[in-house]
Design a protein around this motif. Structure first.
Motif, PDB file in Angstrom:
ATOM      1  N   ALA A 247      20.738 116.066 -29.476  1.00  0.00           N
ATOM      2  CA  ALA A 247      22.049 115.720 -30.034  1.00  0.00           C
ATOM      3  C   ALA A 247      22.873 116.972 -30.259  1.00  0.00           C
ATOM      4  O   ALA A 247      22.344 118.054 -30.574  1.00  0.00           O
ATOM      5  N   ASP A 252      27.301 111.817 -34.209  1.00  0.00           N
ATOM      6  CA  ASP A 252      27.220 110.673 -35.113  1.00  0.00           C
ATOM      7  C   ASP A 252      26.059 109.750 -34.797  1.00  0.00           C
ATOM      8  O   ASP A 252      25.948 108.674 -35.383  1.00  0.00           O
ATOM      9  N   ASN A 254      22.967 110.059 -35.584  1.00  0.00           N
ATOM     10  CA  ASN A 254      22.097 109.878 -36.742  1.00  0.00           C
ATOM     11  C   ASN A 254      22.712 108.982 -37.800  1.00  0.00           C
ATOM     12  O   ASN A 254      22.026 108.575 -38.744  1.00  0.00           O
ATOM     13  N   GLU A 258      18.955 102.413 -37.715  1.00  0.00           N
ATOM     14  CA  GLU A 258      17.719 102.810 -37.039  1.00  0.00           C
ATOM     15  C   GLU A 258      17.396 101.876 -35.881  1.00  0.00           C
ATOM     16  O   GLU A 258      16.955 102.325 -34.815  1.00  0.00           O
ATOM     17  N   ARG A 261      19.531 102.786 -32.859  1.00  0.00           N
ATOM     18  CA  ARG A 261      19.028 103.974 -32.157  1.00  0.00           C
ATOM     19  C   ARG A 261      17.805 103.639 -31.305  1.00  0.00           C
ATOM     20  O   ARG A 261      17.679 104.084 -30.167  1.00  0.00           O
ATOM     21  N   THR A 268      14.180 107.151 -32.758  1.00  0.00           N
ATOM     22  CA  THR A 268      15.061 107.120 -33.931  1.00  0.00           C
ATOM     23  C   THR A 268      15.440 108.514 -34.425  1.00  0.00           C
ATOM     24  O   THR A 268      16.377 108.651 -35.210  1.00  0.00           O
ATOM     25  N   ALA A 269      14.714 109.556 -33.991  1.00  0.00           N
ATOM     26  CA  ALA A 269      14.998 110.922 -34.438  1.00  0.00           C
ATOM     27  C   ALA A 269      15.438 111.759 -33.237  1.00  0.00           C
ATOM     28  O   ALA A 269      14.922 111.592 -32.120  1.00  0.00           O
ATOM     29  N   PHE A 270      16.394 112.669 -33.468  1.00  0.00           N
ATOM     30  CA  PHE A 270      16.954 113.479 -32.392  1.00  0.00           C
ATOM     31  C   PHE A 270      17.010 114.946 -32.815  1.00  0.00           C
ATOM     32  O   PHE A 270      17.489 115.261 -33.903  1.00  0.00           O
ATOM     33  N   THR A 272      18.551 118.540 -32.779  1.00  0.00           N
ATOM     34  CA  THR A 272      19.922 119.028 -32.623  1.00  0.00           C
ATOM     35  C   THR A 272      19.942 120.309 -31.799  1.00  0.00           C
ATOM     36  O   THR A 272      19.131 121.207 -32.007  1.00  0.00           O
TER      37      THR A 272
END
Length: 539
Positions: A247, A252, A254, A258, A261, A268-270, A272
């Protein structure tokens, strides 16, 4: 006694001389460091300005290619959804056509057994191959896939439900939908485009959906410095595998729920991307990436619908050389001044000579020569350069008997763009036209700005028929590529006149240019946004 006082006076004078020399050396070192720093700063500004123009243009071209391809993909479901036969077929396979509680496999078996739906699947497959899509499928009002054109080797998904997809939900509300998501069957990053199918009385019957694989977009060979993000700031295409599904800072994604995503990205987690403003580069737009201290220039271009954004992140490695040169030359100049204070002027000239040896003046001369040949606003050839090139090609055409054609192009209602959106938007539109048109031309063609919103294109080894095809390609590309300025989409069109130079005709260059202009005026008189070709007999 007299000898003693003379000795003391001599010592005092020596100390005073040392102090003066030390002060002069300090001043010299300070002056040398300041001068070298100024020269390095000028080199840095020239480098950044040159790279900014090149990188911005690269991002613009890649984004224009994506927009052109995605416009083709969007048109497929839009056209098919408007066919009356599609609505009639979906009337027979709505939500009530399957037993309550039927599984996806049971629904798939039911839909696949119907001859009319099997025929639709064959038609979808033929259209999919012709348009180079990954899949093309039809959903009923419940989101169940009832027919699909599927690439070889891709598992069938007839019977599966896609009601949770954003593109289906948009279609259910009567809109054309678009979405990035990972394919459920193959975990491929894809773009989906949907169009609703409605009955004559306005009831939602289903949707036609086209999917194109991000990695298979035509005309999109990215280099390692270029990547593409979706509307939520997630990297969806990159040559470097490690960038995929990372990301952007401040994205946006996050902030999405959930389950949304998970549905789009299968996670669900990215992570950065570690992009931060570069220290000491205020006003230049430079950033750093991770632990790399070398500055990068970051250019971004977003498609008019906001679906994708092209990013070019170039490492400006020459900046490190400029900084090293500043330290090296500063030390060298300081040592030179301390060893030979009397040669201050010579030392300064030596520093300048070293800087010149490093290519400073060569780079400056190249920039000045480039500025003399090109239009400062758009970067294409200026009027003088274009006229000189035309005379040279005219002589070559007469000598070897090769075809030579020219296009005269004018932006339609350009004054209206300036009046409504301002001259800065107009300048942006001119640059956009040069970028889009240049993408349609060959390496041997030359585009020049003749004044205002008027452009000419020189087409060596090209007869009038081929010139007409090229002119139409340019006109169509401009018409489907609006310019986006400060969040506003500005539609642009061009009128184009084409003519072929014939060496045997008794025709001056001015007469030939007038012939091209007359074809252009004919295009405008016919309603603009079209191409007209001058007849050989035109005077």
């Amino acid at each position: 006694m007299k000898a003693k006082w003379s000795s003391l006076l001599s010592g005092t004078m020596t100390n005073r001389t040392v102090l003066v020399c030390a002060g002069l050396c300090a001043l010299w070192c300070l002056a040398a460091w300041t001068v070298v720093g100024t020269l390095a700063g000028e080199r840095l500004e020239q480098l950044v300005a040159r790279e900014r123009l090149r990188i911005d243009t690269e991002a613009e071209v890649v984004c224009a290619n994506i927009v052109q391809r995605l416009a083709q993909v969007r048109s497929v479901p839009f056209v098919m959804a408007g066919e009356p036969s599609m609505g009639a077929l979906l009337e027979t396979c709505g939500p009530g056509a399957c037993p309550p509680g039927a599984s996806a496999a049971e629904k798939g078996a039911l839909w696949s057994a119907r001859a009319d739906l099997a025929g639709l699947s064959r038609r979808l497959e033929a259209i999919r191959r012709e348009t180079n899509l990954e899949t093309l499928f039809v959903l009923n009002a419940s989101g169940d896939c009832v027919a699909a054109g599927i690439a070889p080797g891709h598992p069938t998904f007839i019977g599966m439900n896609y009601a949770s997809r954003q593109y289906f939900q948009a279609a259910a509300k009567g809109h054309n939908g678009s979405q990035f998501a990972l394919s459920r069957m193959q975990d491929q990053p894809s773009l989906f485009f949907s169009s609703p199918v409605n009955s004559a009385d306005g009831r939602f019957l289903g949707a036609v959906v086209a999917r194109t694989d991000i990695q298979q977009l035509s005309n999109l060979d990215l280099d390692p410095d270029t990547f593409v993000t979706d509307t939520h700031g997630v990297v969806i295409k990159a040559l470097q595998p490690g960038l995929r599904l990372k990301a952007l800072p401040g994205a946006d994604v996050n902030g999405l729920p959930e389950d949304a995503r998970q549905n789009m990205y299968q996670r669900t987690a990215f992570e950065t991307l570690p992009i931060q403003p570069a220290p000491g580069s205020e006003g230049m737009g430079l950033v750093t990436l991770g632990d790399d201290a070398c500055p990068f220039y970051w250019a971004s271009r977003t498609s008019p619908d906001g679906l994708v954004t092209v990013h070019v992140l170039k490492r400006l490695s020459d900046i490190e050389g400029i900084r090293e040169d500043r330290v090296r030359l500063g030390v060298l100049a300081s040592i030179t001044g301390m060893l030979a204070l009397a040669l201050v002027v010579g030392g300064f000239g030596y520093v300048r000579a070293i800087m010149r040896h490093r290519g400073e003046l060569t780079a400056l001369n190249e920039i000045l020569a480039y500025q003399a040949r090109t239009d400062a606003l758009t970067g294409c050839a200026n009027r003088r350069t274009f006229l000189e090139a035309f005379e040279a090609e005219k002589r070559r055409s007469g000598r070897y008997g090769t075809a030579l054609s020219m296009l005269s192009m004018d932006i339609d209602h350009f004054k209206r763009v300036n009046d409504r959106h301002g001259h800065l938007c107009g300048d942006n539109a001119l640059r956009h036209i040069v970028c889009v048109a240049g993408n349609c031309l060959r390496a041997t063609d030359l585009m020049g700005r003749m004044g205002g919103e008027e452009f000419s294109v020189l087409l060596p080894h090209t007869d009038r028929d081929k010139a007409a095809l090229i002119a139409e390609r340019v006109r169509a590309a401009v018409a489907c590529s609006p310019v986006v300025y400060q969040g506003q989409t500005v539609e642009l069109t061009v009128s184009v006149g084409a003519a072929q130079w014939r060496a045997g005709e008794e025709l001056t260059s001015d007469d030939f240019f007038r012939r091209c202009d007359e074809a252009l005026y004919a295009a405008k008189a016919a309603g603009r946004n079209r191409v007209r070709v001058a007849d050989f007999a035109a005077a």
